[in-house]
Design a protein around this motif. Structure first.
Motif, PDB file in Angstrom:
ATOM      1  N   GLU A  91     -16.450   3.004  -6.988  1.00  0.00           N
ATOM      2  CA  GLU A  91     -15.511   2.057  -7.639  1.00  0.00           C
ATOM      3  C   GLU A  91     -14.649   2.339  -8.851  1.00  0.00           C
ATOM      4  O   GLU A  91     -13.397   1.847  -8.569  1.00  0.00           O
ATOM      5  CB  GLU A  91     -16.336   0.581  -7.954  1.00  0.00           C
ATOM      6  N   VAL A  92     -15.061   2.962  -9.604  1.00  0.00           N
ATOM      7  CA  VAL A  92     -14.175   3.443 -10.843  1.00  0.00           C
ATOM      8  C   VAL A  92     -13.054   4.220 -10.239  1.00  0.00           C
ATOM      9  O   VAL A  92     -11.981   4.258 -10.689  1.00  0.00           O
ATOM     10  CB  VAL A  92     -15.054   4.066 -11.925  1.00  0.00           C
ATOM     11  N   ALA A  93     -13.495   5.210  -9.549  1.00  0.00           N
ATOM     12  CA  ALA A  93     -12.313   6.278  -9.065  1.00  0.00           C
ATOM     13  C   ALA A  93     -11.457   5.597  -8.105  1.00  0.00           C
ATOM     14  O   ALA A  93     -10.257   5.871  -8.236  1.00  0.00           O
ATOM     15  CB  ALA A  93     -13.291   7.477  -8.274  1.00  0.00           C
ATOM     16  N   ALA A  94     -11.971   4.577  -7.221  1.00  0.00           N
ATOM     17  CA  ALA A  94     -10.890   4.045  -6.511  1.00  0.00           C
ATOM     18  C   ALA A  94      -9.827   3.126  -7.327  1.00  0.00           C
ATOM     19  O   ALA A  94      -8.765   3.207  -7.054  1.00  0.00           O
ATOM     20  CB  ALA A  94     -11.707   2.923  -5.644  1.00  0.00           C
ATOM     21  N   ALA A  95     -10.449   2.635  -8.420  1.00  0.00           N
ATOM     22  CA  ALA A  95      -9.709   1.907  -9.418  1.00  0.00           C
ATOM     23  C   ALA A  95      -8.576   2.868 -10.265  1.00  0.00           C
ATOM     24  O   ALA A  95      -7.614   2.468 -10.199  1.00  0.00           O
ATOM     25  CB  ALA A  95     -10.447   0.964 -10.491  1.00  0.00           C
ATOM     26  N   ALA A  96      -9.139   3.779 -10.354  1.00  0.00           N
ATOM     27  CA  ALA A  96      -8.194   4.871 -11.077  1.00  0.00           C
ATOM     28  C   ALA A  96      -7.131   5.471  -9.852  1.00  0.00           C
ATOM     29  O   ALA A  96      -6.032   5.579 -10.254  1.00  0.00           O
ATOM     30  CB  ALA A  96      -9.160   6.086 -11.493  1.00  0.00           C
ATOM     31  N   ALA A  97      -7.483   5.527  -8.893  1.00  0.00           N
ATOM     32  CA  ALA A  97      -6.483   5.964  -7.645  1.00  0.00           C
ATOM     33  C   ALA A  97      -5.413   4.949  -7.711  1.00  0.00           C
ATOM     34  O   ALA A  97      -4.268   5.312  -7.516  1.00  0.00           O
ATOM     35  CB  ALA A  97      -7.443   6.023  -6.287  1.00  0.00           C
ATOM     36  N   VAL A  98      -5.924   3.678  -7.530  1.00  0.00           N
ATOM     37  CA  VAL A  98      -4.923   2.579  -7.521  1.00  0.00           C
ATOM     38  C   VAL A  98      -3.827   2.561  -8.731  1.00  0.00           C
ATOM     39  O   VAL A  98      -2.711   2.275  -8.704  1.00  0.00           O
ATOM     40  CB  VAL A  98      -5.444   1.035  -7.498  1.00  0.00           C
ATOM     41  N   GLY A  99      -4.482   2.877  -9.921  1.00  0.00           N
ATOM     42  CA  GLY A  99      -3.823   3.126 -11.250  1.00  0.00           C
ATOM     43  C   GLY A  99      -2.653   4.122 -11.030  1.00  0.00           C
ATOM     44  O   GLY A  99      -1.806   3.960 -11.513  1.00  0.00           O
ATOM     45  N   ALA A 100      -3.109   5.294 -10.554  1.00  0.00           N
ATOM     46  CA  ALA A 100      -2.525   6.239 -10.593  1.00  0.00           C
ATOM     47  C   ALA A 100      -1.152   6.100  -9.562  1.00  0.00           C
ATOM     48  O   ALA A 100       0.002   6.457  -9.876  1.00  0.00           O
ATOM     49  CB  ALA A 100      -3.195   7.598 -10.239  1.00  0.00           C
ATOM     50  N   GLY A 101      -1.518   5.530  -8.486  1.00  0.00           N
ATOM     51  CA  GLY A 101      -0.644   4.984  -7.463  1.00  0.00           C
ATOM     52  C   GLY A 101       0.459   4.242  -8.066  1.00  0.00           C
ATOM     53  O   GLY A 101       1.769   4.368  -7.814  1.00  0.00           O
ATOM     54  N   GLY A 102       0.087   3.176  -8.625  1.00  0.00           N
ATOM     55  CA  GLY A 102       0.999   2.204  -9.599  1.00  0.00           C
ATOM     56  C   GLY A 102       1.944   2.957 -10.366  1.00  0.00           C
ATOM     57  O   GLY A 102       3.129   2.771 -10.559  1.00  0.00           O
ATOM     58  N   PHE A 103       1.194   3.966 -11.262  1.00  0.00           N
ATOM     59  CA  PHE A 103       2.137   4.674 -12.338  1.00  0.00           C
ATOM     60  C   PHE A 103       3.404   5.633 -11.373  1.00  0.00           C
ATOM     61  O   PHE A 103       4.404   5.612 -11.728  1.00  0.00           O
ATOM     62  CB  PHE A 103       1.227   5.575 -12.830  1.00  0.00           C
ATOM     63  N   ALA A 104       2.819   6.235 -10.336  1.00  0.00           N
ATOM     64  CA  ALA A 104       3.704   6.717  -9.479  1.00  0.00           C
ATOM     65  C   ALA A 104       4.837   5.960  -9.096  1.00  0.00           C
ATOM     66  O   ALA A 104       5.900   6.584  -8.985  1.00  0.00           O
ATOM     67  CB  ALA A 104       2.816   7.681  -8.421  1.00  0.00           C
ATOM     68  N   PHE A 105       4.320   4.920  -8.571  1.00  0.00           N
ATOM     69  CA  PHE A 105       5.456   3.923  -7.934  1.00  0.00           C
ATOM     70  C   PHE A 105       6.393   3.658  -9.272  1.00  0.00           C
ATOM     71  O   PHE A 105       7.676   3.552  -8.975  1.00  0.00           O
ATOM     72  CB  PHE A 105       4.805   2.680  -7.504  1.00  0.00           C
TER      73      PHE A 105
END
Length: 130
Positions: A91-105
């Motif tokens: 779950e922590v890794a999934a949240a980090a992936a979402v955050g990194a995707g938002g940063f890329a966006f």
């Protein structure tokens, strides 16, 4: 020791440290940093390239965190004794992936804004009909 020592670290090494810098400082609103410059004009290509690199870093971070989340999901099935720990890490890794995707966006849109600012500064018109 009256003279000032400059310490060079691995990530904070400045190539142009020995060169004299003009007293003019320019604040870039798009990046939010101060930069010493001899002219008051913003280097749009350099700024666009900077945002492109940050966008790519965000994409890479999202991919890496996503892969780690999948790995932890697999480990939860493989190691039932520590399954709860693996599920939390997933779950922590999934949240980090979402955050990194938002940063890329976010960086993608900053890159587009910089490109539009450059076009407006050089007098190019948008050809959009609607």
């Amino acid at each position: 020791m009256a003279e000032e020592h400059h310490r060079h670290h691995l990530f904070h090494h400045h190539k142009d440290e020995d060169k004299p810098v003009d007293a003019t400082a320019v604040y870039s609103e798009t990046t939010g940093v101060y930069a010493a410059s001899t002219t008051s004009e913003i280097d749009y290509k350099k700024e666009e390239k900077h945002h492109k690199h940050l966008e790519q870093l965000g994409e890479l971070g999202a991919a890496a965190a996503g892969v780690y989340a999948l790995h932890e999901k697999h480990q939860a099935k493989k190691d039932p004794e520590h399954a709860h720990r693996h599920k939390i890490e997933e779950e922590v890794a999934a949240a980090a992936a979402v955050g990194a995707g938002g940063f890329a966006f976010h960086e993608h849109h900053k890159k587009k804004e910089t490109k539009e600012e450059e076009e407006n500064a050089h007098g190019k018109k948008h050809r959009h009909l609607f």
